[in-house]
Enzyme design. Structure first.
Site, PDB file in Angstrom:
ATOM      1  N   PHE A   7      31.938  84.529  80.060  1.00  0.00           N
ATOM      2  CA  PHE A   7      31.246  83.514  79.259  1.00  0.00           C
ATOM      3  C   PHE A   7      31.569  82.131  79.850  1.00  0.00           C
ATOM      4  O   PHE A   7      32.013  81.221  79.160  1.00  0.00           O
ATOM      5  CB  PHE A   7      31.658  83.579  77.785  1.00  0.00           C
ATOM      6  CG  PHE A   7      31.443  84.920  77.135  1.00  0.00           C
ATOM      7  CD1 PHE A   7      30.197  85.269  76.619  1.00  0.00           C
ATOM      8  CD2 PHE A   7      32.472  85.830  77.034  1.00  0.00           C
ATOM      9  CE1 PHE A   7      30.002  86.507  76.012  1.00  0.00           C
ATOM     10  CE2 PHE A   7      32.288  87.072  76.430  1.00  0.00           C
ATOM     11  CZ  PHE A   7      31.045  87.411  75.915  1.00  0.00           C
ATOM     12  N   CYS A  15      31.463  65.049  58.623  1.00  0.00           N
ATOM     13  CA  CYS A  15      32.906  65.082  58.363  1.00  0.00           C
ATOM     14  C   CYS A  15      33.167  65.681  56.983  1.00  0.00           C
ATOM     15  O   CYS A  15      32.404  65.457  56.042  1.00  0.00           O
ATOM     16  CB  CYS A  15      33.516  63.678  58.406  1.00  0.00           C
ATOM     17  SG  CYS A  15      33.446  62.876  60.022  1.00  0.00           S
ATOM     18  N   CYS A  35      36.215  79.413  69.471  1.00  0.00           N
ATOM     19  CA  CYS A  35      35.783  78.394  68.512  1.00  0.00           C
ATOM     20  C   CYS A  35      35.636  78.993  67.119  1.00  0.00           C
ATOM     21  O   CYS A  35      35.037  78.370  66.235  1.00  0.00           O
ATOM     22  CB  CYS A  35      34.461  77.768  68.967  1.00  0.00           C
ATOM     23  SG  CYS A  35      33.086  78.941  69.131  1.00  0.00           S
TER      24      CYS A  35
END
Length: 398
Positions: free
Chosen positions: A263, A58, A355
């Site tokens: 993909f 994080c 992404c």
């Protein structure tokens, strides 16, 4: 030095002042005083995890959800701006804490102690997790007993990768960089898997994953169809994040009856879309496309599965023009070669799932220059409190 407020978060998560100073662990609305100290503002929260900020899992636990959502929007807008593009960017979907269903961890044996967790930020040092606010509780609960198994399998000062994924049958465990030797090690793996009800345990000593325990074939259900899950296979990080991306893709594709899913992976989008459309699914990873082909055939879904490297052999504009819509979900490198052909194709809609905002914006620029209109972008924060952002975007032929 004068007092200065934090006005935004930079790409790597540092707070930025109006005069360009980067302040680690500061949130928008904080005040940086002349002596360098930080007075927390309305968007600064107490990080819930004891390992923050050391743990590299994080980066942004110190900011509230409003500031985190703004950060994700800013990441996408900045990438678009670098290409001279603008678009409507929706408010992001944020996956709740403790919903991550897959994770890649590291383990190492130091004397009698097993360290198991994420690496520290920008380091190979392992943070030995005593708690985790991003993993599903059932994944985190496995870590304590897994240390006992690794104490048997790892020699001193040796390490391995630990990949955890929630499958239909339970947790799928892949240990990389390790090759169990001897009957005792194999029995330990089997006993551990049976005791904890695992779906599968695989190891990869460098020559590919080998299943050591798999009482039933491990699967994941996509679009109502159980698909064989290759060891270490890719899934969207959270089920809610996957649902938002799928909902966005459905909205873009609309009523198209013939769709290409490029993909395609295991069929995250191809299988749900095949309930109402004929789908061409193309994927370069052999194990994934074979799993999708087998699952679609068994379920009687109208999917043609094509094992194809779209970087080396993209579909041509003429081939793509036969479809009512294209779904594009490339890896972080984007889909430059395929986008060149898509930009020229005469089809009505493209759903682009990404992404990586930077490579998405590069590809979006090529599409816009080719006569496509970018309608909207929907960011998705599946990797809670990280700098990682995913998105779905709608393109229509003008």
């Amino acid at each position: 030095m004068t007092d200065s407020p934090i006005i935004r978060l930079a790409a790597r998560g540092d707070g930025m002042t109006a005069d360009g100073r980067a302040v680690p662990l500061a949130a928008p609305g904080d005040m940086v005083l002349g002596d360098g100290s930080v007075v927390p503002g309305p968007h600064h929260q107490t990080p819930p995890c004891r390992h923050f900020p050391t743990c590299g899992g994080c980066t942004l636990q110190h900011v509230d959800d409003a500031a985190y959502a703004d950060y994700l929007v800013d990441r996408v807008a900045a990438a678009m701006g670098q290409q001279g593009l603008t678009a409507e960017i929706a408010r992001p979907h944020l996956s709740p804490p403790r919903t991550r269903r897959r994770a890649s961890l590291r383990a190492e044996r130091i004397g009698r102690k097993i360290l198991l967790g994420f690496n520290e930020g920008q380091s190979r040092k392992i943070v030995d997790l005593a708690e985790c606010w991003i993993l599903l509780p059932e994944l985190f609960a496995l870590l304590a007993p897994l240390r006992g198994l690794l104490a048997i399998l790892l020699a001193d000062k040796r390490g391995c990768g630990v990949e955890l994924t929630v499958a239909d049958q339970g947790i799928d465990l892949l240990l990389t960089g390790i090759d169990p030797d001897g009957l005792a090690a194999i029995e330990a793996i089997n006993d551990f898997a049976q005791t904890h009800g695992l779906a599968r345990v695989s190891t990869d000593g460098g020559y590919g994953a080998e299943a050591r325990w798999e009482p039933r074939p491990a699967t994941v259900t996509l679009g109502g169809v159980a698909v064989g899950l290759p060891a270490g296979g890719f899934l969207q990080a959270t089920t809610d994040g996957e649902a938002v991306l799928l909902g966005s893709v459905r909205e873009i594709v609309g009523g198209a009856k013939v769709v290409a899913d490029l993909f395609s992976g295991l069929g995250t989008f191809a299988l749900p879309l095949s309930a109402t459309a004929k789908v061409l699914a193309a994927e370069g990873a052999r194990d994934a496309i074979l799993s999708l082909k087998a699952a679609a055939g068994q379920a009687g879904r109208p999917i043609v599965a094509d094992h194809r490297d779209l970087f080396r052999r993209p579909y041509t504009a003429a081939e793509l023009s036969r479809f009512g819509a294209v779904v594009l979900d490339p890896p972080r490198a984007g889909a430059k070669e395929q986008t060149v052909e898509l930009a020229k194709a005469k089809l009505p809609r493209i759903a682009y799932v990404s992404c990586n905002p930077a490579t998405f914006a590069r590809d979006a620029k090529m599409l816009v220059d080719g006569g496509w209109r970018l309608d909207w972008i929907r960011p998705v924060g599946q990797f809670r409190w990280s700098t990682h952002v995913e998105l779905a975007a709608s393109f229509r032929r003008q």
